[in-house]
Design an enzyme around this catalytic site. Structure first.
Site, mmCIF file in Angstrom:
data_model
loop_
_atom_site.group_PDB
_atom_site.id
_atom_site.type_symbol
_atom_site.label_atom_id
_atom_site.label_comp_id
_atom_site.label_asym_id
_atom_site.label_seq_id
_atom_site.Cartn_x
_atom_site.Cartn_y
_atom_site.Cartn_z
ATOM 1 N N SER A 129 0.987 -1.208 -0.127
ATOM 2 C CA SER A 129 0.165 0.115 -0.170
ATOM 3 C C SER A 129 0.869 1.159 0.097
ATOM 4 O O SER A 129 1.876 1.462 -0.903
ATOM 5 C CB SER A 129 -0.950 0.095 1.252
ATOM 6 O OG SER A 129 -2.219 0.989 1.074
ATOM 7 N N ASP B 271 -8.176 -5.932 -5.992
ATOM 8 C CA ASP B 271 -8.149 -4.965 -5.072
ATOM 9 C C ASP B 271 -9.069 -3.999 -5.388
ATOM 10 O O ASP B 271 -8.986 -3.105 -6.321
ATOM 11 C CB ASP B 271 -6.581 -4.476 -5.039
ATOM 12 C CG ASP B 271 -6.116 -3.307 -4.022
ATOM 13 O OD1 ASP B 271 -6.799 -2.979 -3.281
ATOM 14 O OD2 ASP B 271 -4.633 -3.618 -3.657
ATOM 15 N N HIS C 9 -7.116 -6.026 -1.434
ATOM 16 C CA HIS C 9 -5.802 -5.247 -0.708
ATOM 17 C C HIS C 9 -5.262 -5.636 0.318
ATOM 18 O O HIS C 9 -4.159 -5.751 0.667
ATOM 19 C CB HIS C 9 -6.459 -3.596 -0.701
ATOM 20 C CG HIS C 9 -5.266 -2.859 -0.435
ATOM 21 N ND1 HIS C 9 -4.312 -2.467 -1.280
ATOM 22 C CD2 HIS C 9 -5.021 -1.995 0.475
ATOM 23 C CE1 HIS C 9 -3.373 -1.631 -0.795
ATOM 24 N NE2 HIS C 9 -4.001 -1.009 0.433
#
Length: 338
Positions: free
Chosen positions: A221, A296, A328
């Site tokens: 991320s 995601d 994610h």
């Protein structure tokens, strides 16, 4: 604030409001950003801390009852206690499976900015010779990783036990040190990379066994975005990296988050470009493993696809792994083990 008036001391950094009614239940740090305690505010008593041991605490309450969860450096398992009128009436067993060997992070403050950091070593002991270094950051807004909770360091411990000195650094923008610190990343995410570099150098000055000739970086991320920036912009300090689900192009992320930090894209084009590693693809000179889940729905896979395409067009060799059905925050054992 309550009815427009501040009810917590200036040094108390509120991390979250848990609930609000006749009283307010909140989580906050009091001077040490690596600890998060549970507090309750009432008109009669003001703000009172409900947790004692150093660690990360949370909870939920109603009436005279309170359930408090606590994670400390002493165990990778959090514990939960039920209290009524301040007295413990029950404890809830934690039956999760964890490693039989607990992480033993060494907590540090590094450099002029006193960056919170955690260092994990193979077996928890200092080595006889040099060790390759693995930087393991999140490093973005509201993403504290250096916490006095053993469970927060399990992945870093796994890497350390495979022969790395794992260094986790929380830099500017990471919550727990006040609004001015939070705003250091305003219109410029690149300061987060500066803090990783400064933290690494400061740690190496203190510990001679950290081999600055063998430094890798991994992240997911914002941490993936940070790893990409490290490889593209600071190949002098980072020699390879794993870039997981990165925000490679700031225009592709949620506006409620991006515009809060970088402003409106038509008014701040340079802030968006400066904070997007995509535009530095042609400078890659280090090995990069790029990973993204095709499902995601937070950081869209378009980020990694565009970065990979830019690297390909620039003739820069890299590896790309796209994981089917992975979101994610994937917890699939097949994804983790591969």
């Amino acid at each position: 604030t309550v009815a427009g008036e501040s009810v917590t001391a200036p040094g108390l950094q509120v991390r979250a409001v848990v609930s609000a009614g006749e009283s307010v239940l909140l989580r906050a740090s009091d001077g040490d950003p690596t600890e998060i305690h549970l507090w309750r505010w009432t008109p009669e008593d003001g703000a009172v801390r409900l947790s004692a041991d150093p660690g990360v605490h949370s909870g939920a309450g109603g009436g005279r009852a309170l359930v408090r969860t606590s994670a400390t450096v002493h165990s990778a398992k959090s514990v939960a206690a039920v209290t009524r009128s301040g007295q413990v009436v029950a404890e809830i067993e934690n039956v999760s499976e964890v490693s039989p060997v607990e992480p033993r992070p060494r907590f540090l403050t590094l450099g002029e900015r006193q960056l919170p950091a955690a260092l994990l070593l193979p077996g928890g002991h200092e080595p006889d010779g040099p060790l390759p270094v693995l930087m393991d950051p999140y490093g973005g807004p509201s993403g504290a990783r250096v916490l006095k909770a053993a469970g927060a360091h399990l992945t870093s411990k796994w890497f350390a036990d495979h022969g790395f000195a794992v260094l986790v650094v929380d830099g500017r923008g990471v919550d727990g040190r006040g609004p001015a610190w939070d705003r250091e990343v305003y219109r410029d995410f690149t300061v987060t990379l500066e803090d990783q570099v400064d933290g690494l150098r400061a740690a190496a000055e203190r510990f001679e066994f950290l081999d600055l000739g063998r430094v890798g970086i991994r992240g997911w991320s914002f941490g993936g975005e940070l790893a990409a920036m490290a490889l593209l912009r600071r190949p002098d300090g980072f020699h390879d990296g794993v870039v997981g689900a990165p925000g490679a192009e700031q225009h592709l992320y949620d506006t409620f988050y991006t515009e809060r930090f970088l402003g409106l894209p038509d008014q701040e084009p340079e802030a968006y470009r400066r904070s997007s590693p995509l535009f530095d693809a042609a400078s890659l000179s280090r090995p990069m493993l790029l990973i993204h889940g095709l499902a995601d729905d937070n950081v869209f896979v378009a980020n990694s696809l565009r970065l990979s395409a830019a690297l390909f067009e620039a003739g820069k060799w890299h590896e790309l792994v796209l994981i089917r059905n992975a979101t994610h925050l994937n917890r699939s054992m097949a994804v983790i083990s591969n």
